[in-house]
Design a protein around this motif. Structure first.
Motif, PDB file in Angstrom:
ATOM      1  N   GLU A  63       0.826  -1.204   0.000  1.00 26.12           N
ATOM      2  CA  GLU A  63       0.000   0.000   0.000  1.00 26.12           C
ATOM      3  C   GLU A  63       0.863   1.258   0.000  1.00 26.12           C
ATOM      4  O   GLU A  63       0.568   2.233  -0.684  1.00 26.12           O
ATOM      5  CB  GLU A  63      -0.926  -0.001   1.213  1.00 26.12           C
ATOM      6  N   ARG A  64       1.961   1.236   0.730  1.00 30.05           N
ATOM      7  CA  ARG A  64       2.862   2.393   0.745  1.00 30.05           C
ATOM      8  C   ARG A  64       3.474   2.641  -0.634  1.00 30.05           C
ATOM      9  O   ARG A  64       3.832   3.760  -0.960  1.00 30.05           O
ATOM     10  CB  ARG A  64       3.980   2.185   1.764  1.00 30.05           C
ATOM     11  N   LEU A  65       3.584   1.588  -1.427  1.00 34.07           N
ATOM     12  CA  LEU A  65       4.119   1.720  -2.786  1.00 34.07           C
ATOM     13  C   LEU A  65       3.023   1.978  -3.823  1.00 34.07           C
ATOM     14  O   LEU A  65       3.304   1.997  -5.017  1.00 34.07           O
ATOM     15  CB  LEU A  65       4.923   0.475  -3.156  1.00 34.07           C
ATOM     16  N   GLY A  66       1.775   2.146  -3.349  1.00 33.84           N
ATOM     17  CA  GLY A  66       0.688   2.510  -4.249  1.00 33.84           C
ATOM     18  C   GLY A  66      -0.274   1.401  -4.605  1.00 33.84           C
ATOM     19  O   GLY A  66      -1.257   1.646  -5.302  1.00 33.84           O
ATOM     20  N   ASP A  67      -0.036   0.172  -4.182  1.00 32.79           N
ATOM     21  CA  ASP A  67      -0.932  -0.941  -4.476  1.00 32.79           C
ATOM     22  C   ASP A  67      -1.980  -1.023  -3.368  1.00 32.79           C
ATOM     23  O   ASP A  67      -1.730  -1.540  -2.290  1.00 32.79           O
ATOM     24  CB  ASP A  67      -0.146  -2.248  -4.561  1.00 32.79           C
ATOM     25  N   ARG A  68      -3.173  -0.517  -3.652  1.00 31.77           N
ATOM     26  CA  ARG A  68      -4.228  -0.483  -2.643  1.00 31.77           C
ATOM     27  C   ARG A  68      -5.154  -1.697  -2.745  1.00 31.77           C
ATOM     28  O   ARG A  68      -6.201  -1.727  -2.103  1.00 31.77           O
ATOM     29  CB  ARG A  68      -5.010   0.815  -2.776  1.00 31.77           C
ATOM     30  N   SER A  69      -4.762  -2.706  -3.499  1.00 30.95           N
ATOM     31  CA  SER A  69      -5.633  -3.867  -3.701  1.00 30.95           C
ATOM     32  C   SER A  69      -5.804  -4.716  -2.446  1.00 30.95           C
ATOM     33  O   SER A  69      -6.781  -5.440  -2.324  1.00 30.95           O
ATOM     34  CB  SER A  69      -5.102  -4.737  -4.845  1.00 30.95           C
ATOM     35  N   ARG A  70      -4.858  -4.621  -1.510  1.00 28.88           N
ATOM     36  CA  ARG A  70      -4.946  -5.435  -0.287  1.00 28.88           C
ATOM     37  C   ARG A  70      -4.969  -4.551   0.957  1.00 28.88           C
ATOM     38  O   ARG A  70      -4.503  -4.935   2.014  1.00 28.88           O
ATOM     39  CB  ARG A  70      -3.750  -6.391  -0.228  1.00 28.88           C
ATOM     40  N   ASN A  71      -5.541  -3.360   0.835  1.00 23.63           N
ATOM     41  CA  ASN A  71      -5.506  -2.446   1.970  1.00 23.63           C
ATOM     42  C   ASN A  71      -6.503  -2.807   3.065  1.00 23.63           C
ATOM     43  O   ASN A  71      -6.618  -2.090   4.043  1.00 23.63           O
ATOM     44  CB  ASN A  71      -5.679  -0.990   1.522  1.00 23.63           C
ATOM     45  N   ASP A  72      -7.173  -3.912   2.896  1.00 22.62           N
ATOM     46  CA  ASP A  72      -8.052  -4.401   3.960  1.00 22.62           C
ATOM     47  C   ASP A  72      -7.351  -5.465   4.808  1.00 22.62           C
ATOM     48  O   ASP A  72      -7.975  -6.106   5.637  1.00 22.62           O
ATOM     49  CB  ASP A  72      -9.345  -4.973   3.371  1.00 22.62           C
ATOM     50  N   GLU A  73      -6.050  -5.637   4.619  1.00 18.34           N
ATOM     51  CA  GLU A  73      -5.284  -6.661   5.334  1.00 18.34           C
ATOM     52  C   GLU A  73      -4.162  -6.023   6.151  1.00 18.34           C
ATOM     53  O   GLU A  73      -3.651  -4.967   5.805  1.00 18.34           O
ATOM     54  CB  GLU A  73      -4.631  -7.635   4.345  1.00 18.34           C
ATOM     55  N   TRP A  74      -3.797  -6.707   7.212  1.00 16.28           N
ATOM     56  CA  TRP A  74      -2.616  -6.355   7.996  1.00 16.28           C
ATOM     57  C   TRP A  74      -1.580  -7.448   7.765  1.00 16.28           C
ATOM     58  O   TRP A  74      -1.936  -8.602   7.501  1.00 16.28           O
ATOM     59  CB  TRP A  74      -2.943  -6.282   9.496  1.00 16.28           C
ATOM     60  N   PRO A  75      -0.305  -7.133   7.881  1.00  9.29           N
ATOM     61  CA  PRO A  75       0.709  -8.176   7.713  1.00  9.29           C
ATOM     62  C   PRO A  75       0.646  -9.189   8.857  1.00  9.29           C
ATOM     63  O   PRO A  75       0.254  -8.854   9.975  1.00  9.29           O
ATOM     64  CB  PRO A  75       2.036  -7.418   7.735  1.00  9.29           C
ATOM     65  N   ASP A  76       1.012 -10.391   8.542  1.00  6.00           N
ATOM     66  CA  ASP A  76       1.052 -11.458   9.542  1.00  6.00           C
ATOM     67  C   ASP A  76       2.331 -11.295  10.362  1.00  6.00           C
ATOM     68  O   ASP A  76       3.428 -11.361   9.833  1.00  6.00           O
ATOM     69  CB  ASP A  76       1.036 -12.815   8.838  1.00  6.00           C
ATOM     70  N   ALA A  77       2.171 -11.052  11.657  1.00  2.77           N
ATOM     71  CA  ALA A  77       3.328 -10.833  12.536  1.00  2.77           C
ATOM     72  C   ALA A  77       3.665 -12.067  13.359  1.00  2.77           C
ATOM     73  O   ALA A  77       4.403 -11.987  14.335  1.00  2.77           O
ATOM     74  CB  ALA A  77       3.048  -9.648  13.451  1.00  2.77           C
ATOM     75  N   SER A  78       3.172 -13.219  12.937  1.00  2.00           N
ATOM     76  CA  SER A  78       3.397 -14.453  13.698  1.00  2.00           C
ATOM     77  C   SER A  78       4.806 -14.998  13.466  1.00  2.00           C
ATOM     78  O   SER A  78       5.501 -14.606  12.526  1.00  2.00           O
ATOM     79  CB  SER A  78       2.368 -15.511  13.286  1.00  2.00           C
ATOM     80  N   GLU A  79       5.189 -15.913  14.332  1.00  2.00           N
ATOM     81  CA  GLU A  79       6.486 -16.597  14.185  1.00  2.00           C
ATOM     82  C   GLU A  79       6.540 -17.356  12.861  1.00  2.00           C
ATOM     83  O   GLU A  79       7.564 -17.353  12.182  1.00  2.00           O
ATOM     84  CB  GLU A  79       6.702 -17.574  15.348  1.00  2.00           C
ATOM     85  N   ALA A  80       5.429 -18.004  12.515  1.00  2.00           N
ATOM     86  CA  ALA A  80       5.390 -18.776  11.273  1.00  2.00           C
ATOM     87  C   ALA A  80       5.595 -17.875  10.052  1.00  2.00           C
ATOM     88  O   ALA A  80       6.291 -18.255   9.104  1.00  2.00           O
ATOM     89  CB  ALA A  80       4.064 -19.521  11.155  1.00  2.00           C
TER      90      ALA A  80
END
Length: 163
Positions: A63-80
């Motif tokens: 999203e910061r690079l302009g791709d708003r197609s997945r702006n309804d998601e947060w990154p996975d911060a899990s160990e996996a």
């Protein structure tokens, strides 16, 4: 989180440094030119694919690079997810090392070096994964999320609010 942004930024710089292959008019190098050109095209495709693979792991960076197609998601911060990211870096580094550095253009050699250093540092720094302060006065989720929502993830249209 910061490590991921540095990594993606370095990938963007590496891709920007790539230049198209130059055609050689010297008849003495015609036997080498096709192999060199094939490698230059292949490494350009590698950088593009590697960038997209890394970007797929972090919708905020996309999203910061302009791709708003997945702006309804947060990154996975899990160990996996972190394990998956490091495995990806290792696989990409192994693939990068299959290219002949000397057959690349100067811009591609720069991209190669940046990619290699970034991947090696990310892999090496993974041993310190659990030695960070997740919250401090300057950085952390308490400042990152609101800043991201105010500066990048702005609601401009109804579809933005629904995401």
């Amino acid at each position: 989180m910061f490590k991921k942004y540095i990594s993606v930024t370095a990938m963007a710089l590496a891709l920007a440094a790539c230049e198209p292959a130059q055609n050689s008019s010297d008849s003495g190098t015609t036997a080498e030119a096709p192999a060199s050109e094939v490698q230059q095209v292949a490494i350009g495709e590698f950088f593009e694919r590697a960038f997209n693979e890394r970007l797929a792991l972090n919708p905020i960076t996309a999203e910061r690079l302009g791709d708003r197609s997945r702006n309804d998601e947060w990154p996975d911060a899990s160990e996996a997810a972190t394990d998956k990211q490091i495995a990806l870096y290792k696989a990409q580094l192994a693939e990068l090392l299959t290219y002949d550095f000397d057959k690349l253009s100067s811009a591609e050699q720069l991209s190669y070096r940046i990619f290699k250093i970034t991947a090696e540092r990310s892999i090496e720094n993974d041993k310190w994964r659990h030695h960070r302060y997740p919250v401090n006065q300057m950085f952390g989720f308490q400042t990152f999320i609101p800043t991201h929502l105010m500066r990048v993830h702005q609601v401009r249209e109804l579809k933005d609010a629904e995401a």
